[in-house]
Design a protein around this motif. Structure first.
Motif, mmCIF file in Angstrom:
data_model
loop_
_atom_site.group_PDB
_atom_site.id
_atom_site.type_symbol
_atom_site.label_atom_id
_atom_site.label_comp_id
_atom_site.label_asym_id
_atom_site.label_seq_id
_atom_site.Cartn_x
_atom_site.Cartn_y
_atom_site.Cartn_z
ATOM 1 N N UNK A 7 0.887 -1.292 0.131
ATOM 2 C CA UNK A 7 -0.035 0.033 -0.003
ATOM 3 C C UNK A 7 0.709 1.273 0.021
ATOM 4 N N UNK A 8 0.500 2.309 -0.859
ATOM 5 C CA UNK A 8 1.199 3.386 -0.886
ATOM 6 C C UNK A 8 0.174 4.489 -0.541
ATOM 7 N N UNK A 9 0.774 5.463 0.360
ATOM 8 C CA UNK A 9 -0.004 6.676 0.809
ATOM 9 C C UNK A 9 0.103 7.819 -0.160
ATOM 10 N N UNK A 10 -1.117 8.456 -0.493
ATOM 11 C CA UNK A 10 -1.065 9.643 -1.636
ATOM 12 C C UNK A 10 -2.030 10.772 -0.707
ATOM 13 N N UNK A 11 -1.780 11.924 -1.053
ATOM 14 C CA UNK A 11 -2.395 13.107 -0.735
ATOM 15 C C UNK A 11 -3.150 13.597 -1.671
ATOM 16 N N UNK A 12 -4.335 13.726 -1.462
ATOM 17 C CA UNK A 12 -5.157 14.727 -2.600
ATOM 18 C C UNK A 12 -5.425 15.994 -2.118
ATOM 19 N N UNK A 13 -4.956 16.871 -2.974
ATOM 20 C CA UNK A 13 -5.258 18.358 -2.736
ATOM 21 C C UNK A 13 -6.117 19.119 -3.006
ATOM 22 N N UNK A 14 -7.101 19.897 -2.616
ATOM 23 C CA UNK A 14 -8.165 20.509 -3.163
ATOM 24 C C UNK A 14 -7.690 21.814 -3.145
ATOM 25 N N UNK A 15 -7.713 22.554 -4.318
ATOM 26 C CA UNK A 15 -7.205 24.196 -4.314
ATOM 27 C C UNK A 15 -8.446 24.862 -4.252
ATOM 28 N N UNK A 16 -8.012 26.090 -3.723
ATOM 29 C CA UNK A 16 -8.932 27.326 -3.913
ATOM 30 C C UNK A 16 -8.411 27.909 -5.144
ATOM 31 N N UNK A 17 -7.163 28.325 -5.394
ATOM 32 C CA UNK A 17 -6.504 28.840 -6.654
ATOM 33 C C UNK A 17 -5.362 28.086 -7.025
ATOM 34 N N UNK A 18 -4.697 28.230 -8.235
ATOM 35 C CA UNK A 18 -3.503 27.742 -8.532
ATOM 36 C C UNK A 18 -3.517 26.648 -9.272
ATOM 37 N N UNK A 19 -4.663 25.792 -9.537
ATOM 38 C CA UNK A 19 -4.789 24.865 -10.443
ATOM 39 C C UNK A 19 -5.804 25.343 -11.625
ATOM 40 N N UNK A 20 -5.939 24.552 -12.534
ATOM 41 C CA UNK A 20 -6.629 25.055 -13.844
ATOM 42 C C UNK A 20 -7.903 25.207 -13.313
ATOM 43 N N UNK A 21 -8.964 25.843 -13.847
ATOM 44 C CA UNK A 21 -10.111 25.985 -13.772
ATOM 45 C C UNK A 21 -10.835 24.868 -13.841
ATOM 46 N N UNK A 22 -11.970 24.715 -12.842
ATOM 47 C CA UNK A 22 -12.753 23.585 -12.924
ATOM 48 C C UNK A 22 -13.745 23.825 -14.232
ATOM 49 N N UNK A 23 -14.522 22.458 -14.625
ATOM 50 C CA UNK A 23 -15.569 23.185 -15.634
ATOM 51 C C UNK A 23 -16.741 23.819 -15.059
ATOM 52 N N UNK A 24 -17.220 23.636 -13.689
ATOM 53 C CA UNK A 24 -18.145 24.312 -13.020
ATOM 54 C C UNK A 24 -17.495 25.116 -12.104
ATOM 55 N N UNK A 25 -16.866 26.074 -12.607
ATOM 56 C CA UNK A 25 -15.951 27.115 -12.081
ATOM 57 C C UNK A 25 -16.770 28.413 -11.356
ATOM 58 N N UNK A 26 -17.644 27.832 -10.329
ATOM 59 C CA UNK A 26 -18.268 28.821 -9.394
ATOM 60 C C UNK A 26 -17.724 28.949 -8.080
ATOM 61 N N UNK A 27 -17.010 30.110 -7.577
ATOM 62 C CA UNK A 27 -16.558 29.963 -6.293
ATOM 63 C C UNK A 27 -17.605 29.616 -4.966
ATOM 64 N N UNK A 28 -17.107 28.788 -4.102
ATOM 65 C CA UNK A 28 -18.000 28.374 -3.125
ATOM 66 C C UNK A 28 -18.612 29.499 -2.330
ATOM 67 N N UNK A 29 -18.109 30.680 -2.501
ATOM 68 C CA UNK A 29 -18.894 31.730 -1.648
ATOM 69 C C UNK A 29 -20.058 32.360 -2.571
ATOM 70 N N UNK A 30 -20.069 31.727 -3.543
ATOM 71 C CA UNK A 30 -21.477 32.075 -4.403
ATOM 72 C C UNK A 30 -22.288 30.853 -4.520
ATOM 73 N N UNK A 31 -22.195 29.768 -3.651
ATOM 74 C CA UNK A 31 -23.114 28.654 -3.700
ATOM 75 C C UNK A 31 -24.214 28.849 -2.641
ATOM 76 N N UNK A 32 -25.381 28.284 -2.725
ATOM 77 C CA UNK A 32 -26.436 28.249 -1.882
ATOM 78 C C UNK A 32 -26.161 27.361 -0.749
ATOM 79 N N UNK A 33 -26.508 27.823 0.528
ATOM 80 C CA UNK A 33 -26.347 26.791 1.456
ATOM 81 C C UNK A 33 -26.778 25.316 1.296
ATOM 82 N N UNK A 34 -27.861 24.985 0.380
ATOM 83 C CA UNK A 34 -28.053 23.467 -0.029
ATOM 84 C C UNK A 34 -27.108 23.185 -0.936
ATOM 85 N N UNK A 35 -26.447 23.893 -1.726
ATOM 86 C CA UNK A 35 -25.322 23.494 -2.782
ATOM 87 C C UNK A 35 -24.086 23.101 -1.731
#
Length: 135
Positions: free
Chosen positions: A1-29
């Motif tokens: 077994x090998x350990x890997x770190x999966x990193x989620x980026x705010x910025x610095x990575x290429x734009x996501x397909x559904x690129x809407x910043x989380x501060x513009x999501x509804x509470x339900x989203x």
């Protein structure tokens, strides 16, 4: 077994397909996104592949040592991690291919409008000791 770190980026990575910043999501989203992440982690706990994971708050301070008797220096001229890393997950899997497979699945977490984000995740292996050479 090998350990890997999966990193989620705010910025610095290429734009996501559904690129809407989380501060513009509804509470339900936001709730749906967090539930997806929790369900994903719970499934990996069941297979023994989940080690740990956390979302990170946007607040933080970049610090470095500035010499004996001097106070630490904060917020230097470099990109701040708090601006880049939104969260992380550590997995322990059989292969790099499995780590990539899981990262691909995690990238489909729902975002704005309930549609998958298809965000880019960084997959980084943990540094391991080099193999011992015997003669």
């Amino acid at each position: 077994m090998a350990k890997y770190l999966l990193l989620k980026h705010y910025r610095g990575a290429p734009a996501a397909v559904n690129d809407v910043p989380m501060d513009r999501w509804t509470p339900e989203e936001i709730s749906a996104h967090m539930q997806y992440m929790n369900d994903f982690a719970a499934r990996l706990e069941g297979t023994g592949e989940f080690v740990d994971g956390q979302a990170l708050a946007p607040e933080g301070t970049f610090v470095r040592y500035d010499g004996e008797g001097r106070p630490p220096v904060t917020d230097g001229p470099f990109a701040e991690t708090k601006d880049l890393i939104a969260g992380w997950m550590v997995i322990d899997v059989d292969s790099h291919e499995r780590a990539v497979e899981l990262a691909g699945e995690l990238s489909a977490a729902p975002g704005a409008g309930g549609k998958p984000i298809h965000e880019w995740l960084e997959v980084r292996p943990f540094l391991t000791a080099p193999p011992t050479i015997t003669e």
